[in-house]
Design a protein around this motif. Structure first.
Motif, PDB file in Angstrom:
ATOM      1  N   ASP A  29     -11.916-132.905  13.810  1.00 27.38           N
ATOM      2  CA  ASP A  29     -11.577-132.399  15.146  1.00 27.38           C
ATOM      3  C   ASP A  29     -11.578-130.883  15.082  1.00 27.38           C
ATOM      4  N   GLY A  30     -12.614-130.259  15.622  1.00 25.95           N
ATOM      5  CA  GLY A  30     -12.735-128.811  15.546  1.00 25.95           C
ATOM      6  C   GLY A  30     -12.908-128.350  14.121  1.00 25.95           C
ATOM      7  N   GLU A  31     -12.020-127.456  13.667  1.00 23.24           N
ATOM      8  CA  GLU A  31     -12.118-126.903  12.321  1.00 23.24           C
ATOM      9  C   GLU A  31     -11.399-127.747  11.283  1.00 23.24           C
ATOM     10  N   ARG A  32     -10.684-128.795  11.700  1.00 25.39           N
ATOM     11  CA  ARG A  32      -9.801-129.511  10.797  1.00 25.39           C
ATOM     12  C   ARG A  32     -10.195-130.970  10.621  1.00 25.39           C
ATOM     13  N   ILE A  33      -9.760-131.510   9.493  1.00 26.77           N
ATOM     14  CA  ILE A  33      -9.896-132.941   9.248  1.00 26.77           C
ATOM     15  C   ILE A  33      -8.761-133.637   9.995  1.00 26.77           C
ATOM     16  N   ALA A  34      -9.127-134.587  10.848  1.00 30.93           N
ATOM     17  CA  ALA A  34      -8.114-135.306  11.630  1.00 30.93           C
ATOM     18  C   ALA A  34      -7.651-136.584  10.940  1.00 30.93           C
ATOM     19  N   TRP A  35      -8.556-137.242  10.248  1.00 30.87           N
ATOM     20  CA  TRP A  35      -8.198-138.515   9.600  1.00 30.87           C
ATOM     21  C   TRP A  35      -9.227-138.825   8.534  1.00 30.87           C
ATOM     22  N   VAL A  36      -8.786-139.476   7.453  1.00 33.44           N
ATOM     23  CA  VAL A  36      -9.696-139.965   6.426  1.00 33.44           C
ATOM     24  C   VAL A  36      -9.119-141.253   5.861  1.00 33.44           C
ATOM     25  N   GLY A  37      -9.980-142.231   5.631  1.00 28.79           N
ATOM     26  CA  GLY A  37      -9.521-143.495   5.076  1.00 28.79           C
ATOM     27  C   GLY A  37     -10.585-144.560   5.181  1.00 28.79           C
ATOM     28  N   PRO A  38     -10.247-145.787   4.799  1.00 28.65           N
ATOM     29  CA  PRO A  38     -11.207-146.892   4.883  1.00 28.65           C
ATOM     30  C   PRO A  38     -11.599-147.165   6.340  1.00 28.65           C
ATOM     31  N   VAL A 359      -9.931-133.428   0.744  1.00 24.93           N
ATOM     32  CA  VAL A 359     -10.275-134.086   2.008  1.00 24.93           C
ATOM     33  C   VAL A 359      -9.034-134.838   2.461  1.00 24.93           C
ATOM     34  N   ALA A 360      -8.281-134.217   3.351  1.00 22.59           N
ATOM     35  CA  ALA A 360      -7.010-134.777   3.807  1.00 22.59           C
ATOM     36  C   ALA A 360      -6.732-134.277   5.216  1.00 22.59           C
ATOM     37  N   PRO A 361      -6.019-135.055   6.014  1.00 23.78           N
ATOM     38  CA  PRO A 361      -5.712-134.641   7.387  1.00 23.78           C
ATOM     39  C   PRO A 361      -4.990-133.303   7.433  1.00 23.78           C
ATOM     40  N   GLY A 362      -5.415-132.469   8.366  1.00 20.45           N
ATOM     41  CA  GLY A 362      -4.814-131.165   8.563  1.00 20.45           C
ATOM     42  C   GLY A 362      -5.488-130.042   7.818  1.00 20.45           C
ATOM     43  N   LEU A 363      -6.284-130.364   6.794  1.00 14.34           N
ATOM     44  CA  LEU A 363      -6.972-129.319   6.038  1.00 14.34           C
ATOM     45  C   LEU A 363      -8.257-128.902   6.753  1.00 14.34           C
ATOM     46  N   ARG A 364      -8.764-127.740   6.364  1.00 13.37           N
ATOM     47  CA  ARG A 364     -10.050-127.275   6.902  1.00 13.37           C
ATOM     48  C   ARG A 364     -11.133-128.304   6.607  1.00 13.37           C
ATOM     49  N   ALA A 365     -12.000-128.490   7.570  1.00  9.65           N
ATOM     50  CA  ALA A 365     -13.109-129.428   7.398  1.00  9.65           C
ATOM     51  C   ALA A 365     -14.253-128.731   6.675  1.00  9.65           C
ATOM     52  N   ASP A 366     -14.010-128.398   5.407  1.00  7.01           N
ATOM     53  CA  ASP A 366     -15.049-127.901   4.499  1.00  7.01           C
ATOM     54  C   ASP A 366     -15.509-129.114   3.696  1.00  7.01           C
ATOM     55  N   LEU A 367     -16.657-129.652   4.052  1.00  2.00           N
ATOM     56  CA  LEU A 367     -17.101-130.929   3.510  1.00  2.00           C
ATOM     57  C   LEU A 367     -18.552-130.844   3.065  1.00  2.00           C
ATOM     58  N   VAL A 368     -18.851-131.490   1.941  1.00  2.00           N
ATOM     59  CA  VAL A 368     -20.227-131.545   1.441  1.00  2.00           C
ATOM     60  C   VAL A 368     -20.619-133.009   1.276  1.00  2.00           C
ATOM     61  N   PHE A 369     -21.780-133.361   1.806  1.00  2.00           N
ATOM     62  CA  PHE A 369     -22.318-134.722   1.756  1.00  2.00           C
ATOM     63  C   PHE A 369     -23.406-134.764   0.685  1.00  2.00           C
ATOM     64  N   TRP A 370     -23.155-135.543  -0.370  1.00  2.58           N
ATOM     65  CA  TRP A 370     -24.053-135.586  -1.529  1.00  2.58           C
ATOM     66  C   TRP A 370     -24.765-136.940  -1.594  1.00  2.58           C
ATOM     67  N   PRO A 371     -26.086-136.952  -1.763  1.00  2.00           N
ATOM     68  CA  PRO A 371     -26.820-138.213  -1.912  1.00  2.00           C
ATOM     69  C   PRO A 371     -26.774-138.731  -3.346  1.00  2.00           C
ATOM     70  N   VAL A 372     -25.573-139.150  -3.767  1.00  2.00           N
ATOM     71  CA  VAL A 372     -25.360-139.639  -5.133  1.00  2.00           C
ATOM     72  C   VAL A 372     -24.678-140.999  -5.066  1.00  2.00           C
ATOM     73  N   SER A 373     -24.755-141.728  -6.172  1.00  2.72           N
ATOM     74  CA  SER A 373     -24.114-143.043  -6.225  1.00  2.72           C
ATOM     75  C   SER A 373     -22.699-142.977  -6.779  1.00  2.72           C
ATOM     76  N   HIS A 374     -22.348-141.832  -7.398  1.00  3.26           N
ATOM     77  CA  HIS A 374     -21.008-141.658  -7.962  1.00  3.26           C
ATOM     78  C   HIS A 374     -20.752-140.162  -8.096  1.00  3.26           C
ATOM     79  N   PRO A 375     -19.532-139.681  -7.848  1.00  2.05           N
ATOM     80  CA  PRO A 375     -19.283-138.233  -7.934  1.00  2.05           C
ATOM     81  C   PRO A 375     -19.454-137.653  -9.329  1.00  2.05           C
ATOM     82  N   ALA A 376     -19.440-138.473 -10.370  1.00  2.72           N
ATOM     83  CA  ALA A 376     -19.683-137.952 -11.717  1.00  2.72           C
ATOM     84  C   ALA A 376     -21.068-137.331 -11.839  1.00  2.72           C
ATOM     85  N   GLU A 377     -21.995-137.734 -10.963  1.00  2.00           N
ATOM     86  CA  GLU A 377     -23.343-137.171 -11.009  1.00  2.00           C
ATOM     87  C   GLU A 377     -23.349-135.673 -10.735  1.00  2.00           C
ATOM     88  N   LEU A 378     -22.343-135.169 -10.050  1.00  2.84           N
ATOM     89  CA  LEU A 378     -22.328-133.747  -9.721  1.00  2.84           C
ATOM     90  C   LEU A 378     -22.155-132.887 -10.964  1.00  2.84           C
TER      91      LEU A 378
END
Length: 398
Positions: A29-38, A359-378
């Motif tokens: 929502d705007g500059e912030r993360i509003a919600w994250v979860g399943p 990545v949590a509600p209320g924090l800045r929405a600074d987000l990176v989308f990675w085309p990987v199968s697991h974050p260890a690949e980074l």
């Protein structure tokens, strides 16, 4: 308008490991993360404005919490000298090293400094960096130090990234000074007040080392910084043990950086103060050092470990946070999860920025989308893959 990113997994970096959430949704929502979860727990109020995440893993934006991006000239010939057997200290004492960059930086125009730094910055941005710290320290006089910091502020205004600035006047002894105490007088009486009065710096740093400044001299810089209302951080224990980490901790420093020669007393001091240990594997690699920072002791003491590029012309001309993540694992023994934490949540803490890095509600929405199968690949791969989407404070980076 709220956007709901779905069909993705999230490394929230909250809690142990990656804080992973599979089949996840992130509402922005705007500059912030509003919600994250399943996805199956998404509140009804966010049932709209869907964006397909394409099966990516989402991480916080990367934070490069220690750089020297603004400088003039190059030191490629010194690279050759090191390969011929000269040490970093040999080159510095012969008038090379930081001194040669000081000459080139003083001679460069503001636009020249901006243009060269912008090229370096773009390399970091392409790999998902959304926050970067930029130090001064190659001017070593009141005018050039302020020019460097103005350029850094301009980069933050004109580029799609958040820039934190650090005054590093106590980086080296400039050629016009024969006495280090006299130069520290200039730093605390002229340079730092001028920087503070213009609001050019968010923090103050110093180089506590045999070829830099003594703990007593650094204490004077820190006292002046605190009087000006500025946070402090420190280059500590890179080439020898000067007790810099304990000094940093006593002064409530945000971070102590390098730390190859950190001892047990220093580890405990950092742990007690909550000071972040910033590991700089690029400089360790580039200078062909052999003594690693005491990662196991830092881990056991619960000291948060950040990682950064230390991008500078002499000891770490390396512009890749992904490479630093890999080196932190292969050279220093961090796990891939620790490396990602070091490049996100702990990097943000090293800058005193509690509004990002996870990545949590209320924090800045600074987000990176990675085309990987697991974050260890980074940390596992270098150079590929590149991010598919980057948000900086909720805005899509082109």
């Amino acid at each position: 308008m709220t956007r709901v990113f779905e069909h993705l997994s999230v490394a929230t970096m909250v809690g142990p490991g990656y804080g992973a959430v599979d089949d996840a949704v992130v509402a922005v929502d705007g500059e912030r993360i509003a919600w994250v979860g399943p996805r199956d727990r998404l509140p009804a109020e966010y049932d709209g404005a869907r964006v397909d995440g394409g099966g990516c893993w989402v991480t916080p934006g990367l934070v490069d919490c220690h750089t020297h991006l603004v400088y003039g000239g190059t030191r490629a010939t010194e690279f050759e000298m090191r390969l011929e057997g000269k040490s970093y200290e040999d080159i510095a004492r012969a008038g090379g090293g930081i001194a040669s960059t000081v000459r080139a930086t003083r001679e460069a125009s503001d636009d020249e400094l901006y243009d060269s730094a912008a090229v370096r910055l773009r390399a970091l941005l392409a790999e998902g960096v959304t926050t970067v710290e930029i130090k001064s320290g190659y001017g070593l006089d009141a005018d050039t130090e302020r020019r460097m910091l103005r350029v850094a502020r301009r980069l933050g205004r004109e580029c799609p990234v958040s820039v934190a600035t650090t005054f590093l006047g106590a980086h080296a002894l400039p050629p016009e000074f024969a006495d280090a105490d006299a130069y520290i007088d200039d730093v605390v009486q002229r340079q730092l007040p001028a920087v503070a009065s213009e609001g050019l710096a968010d923090a103050v740093d110093a180089f506590c080392e045999g070829i830099g400044f003594s703990p007593a001299q650094v204490e004077r810089v820190f006292a002046a910084a605190r009087a000006a209302g500025l946070s402090v951080k420190l280059h500590a224990e890179q080439l020898s043990n000067q007790g810099g980490a304990a000094l940093a901790a006593r002064n409530g420093a945000l971070s102590a950086d390098h730390l190859e020669y950190l001892d047990d007393e220093g580890v405990q001091a950092l742990a007690s103060a909550g000071t972040v240990a910033v590991l700089l594997p690029g400089a360790f690699y580039y200078l062909r050092e052999t003594q690693r920072p005491p990662v196991e002791a830092l881990r056991a003491a619960g000291v948060p470990m950040a990682i950064a590029t230390d991008w500078n012309p002499g000891s770490s001309p390396l512009g890749s946070m992904r490479l630093m993540m890999n080196m932190a694992c292969t050279l220093f023994g961090l796990t891939p999860a620790e490396a990602l934490a070091g490049a996100t949540v702990h990097g943000a803490a090293a800058l005193g920025l509690g509004d990002r890095g996870a990545v949590a509600p209320g924090l800045r929405a600074d987000l990176v989308f990675w085309p990987v199968s697991h974050p260890a690949e980074l940390a596992y791969q270098v150079g590929s893959p590149r991010p598919e989407r980057i948000l900086v404070a909720g805005r899509e980076r082109a």
